[in-house]
Design a protein around this motif. Structure first.
Motif, mmCIF file in Angstrom:
data_model
loop_
_atom_site.group_PDB
_atom_site.id
_atom_site.type_symbol
_atom_site.label_atom_id
_atom_site.label_comp_id
_atom_site.label_asym_id
_atom_site.label_seq_id
_atom_site.Cartn_x
_atom_site.Cartn_y
_atom_site.Cartn_z
ATOM 1 N N GLN A 18 6.060 12.896 -10.319
ATOM 2 C CA GLN A 18 5.011 12.365 -8.977
ATOM 3 C C GLN A 18 3.676 11.509 -9.699
ATOM 4 O O GLN A 18 3.243 10.724 -9.134
ATOM 5 N N MET A 19 3.447 12.065 -10.919
ATOM 6 C CA MET A 19 2.318 11.383 -11.754
ATOM 7 C C MET A 19 2.741 9.996 -11.854
ATOM 8 O O MET A 19 1.997 8.983 -11.798
ATOM 9 N N PHE A 20 4.021 9.664 -12.282
ATOM 10 C CA PHE A 20 4.768 8.536 -12.870
ATOM 11 C C PHE A 20 4.430 7.398 -11.577
ATOM 12 O O PHE A 20 4.218 6.354 -11.565
ATOM 13 N N ARG A 21 5.086 8.119 -10.643
ATOM 14 C CA ARG A 21 5.114 7.373 -9.232
ATOM 15 C C ARG A 21 3.655 7.137 -8.683
ATOM 16 O O ARG A 21 3.760 5.695 -8.186
ATOM 17 N N ASP A 26 -0.249 2.629 -8.017
ATOM 18 C CA ASP A 26 -1.586 2.064 -8.299
ATOM 19 C C ASP A 26 -1.518 0.649 -8.934
ATOM 20 O O ASP A 26 -2.155 -0.124 -8.508
ATOM 21 N N ALA A 27 -0.415 0.630 -9.814
ATOM 22 C CA ALA A 27 -0.372 -0.575 -10.439
ATOM 23 C C ALA A 27 0.045 -1.600 -9.455
ATOM 24 O O ALA A 27 -0.271 -2.740 -9.800
ATOM 25 N N SER A 28 1.058 -1.235 -8.752
ATOM 26 C CA SER A 28 1.511 -2.498 -7.692
ATOM 27 C C SER A 28 0.545 -2.858 -6.839
ATOM 28 O O SER A 28 0.456 -3.922 -6.360
ATOM 29 N N GLN A 29 -0.392 -1.881 -6.213
ATOM 30 C CA GLN A 29 -1.451 -2.302 -5.324
ATOM 31 C C GLN A 29 -2.339 -3.155 -6.207
ATOM 32 O O GLN A 29 -3.035 -4.173 -5.609
ATOM 33 N N SER A 30 -2.849 -3.039 -7.479
ATOM 34 C CA SER A 30 -3.553 -3.955 -8.146
ATOM 35 C C SER A 30 -3.176 -5.043 -8.338
ATOM 36 O O SER A 30 -3.956 -6.233 -8.416
#
Length: 65
Positions: A18-21, A26-30
């Motif tokens: 869950q933490m990885f997802r 977050d990375a894809s949104q940024s």
């Protein structure tokens, strides 16, 4: 052979997943927001380089003329 990864049963694989997802989300949104703002510094850099070339050319023209 010794178990070097710690005692069994202390990891929570579901929590790690869950933490990885959440990290990937977050990375894809940024990354989606980055292209809209990344053109600004490039334009400033190009304008700065052109201004420097113009100043150097003007100084050379005045020195040689």
């Amino acid at each position: 052979m010794a178990n070097t990864q710690g005692p069994q049963g202390t990891n929570d694989p579901a929590g790690s997943t869950q933490m990885f997802r959440a990290f990937v989300d977050d990375a894809s949104q940024s990354r989606q927001a980055a292209p809209a703002t990344s053109s600004g510094p490039r334009v400033g850099l190009i304008v700065g380089i052109l201004a420097a070339v113009v100043v150097v050319a003007a100084v050379a023209w005045l020195a040689l003329g």
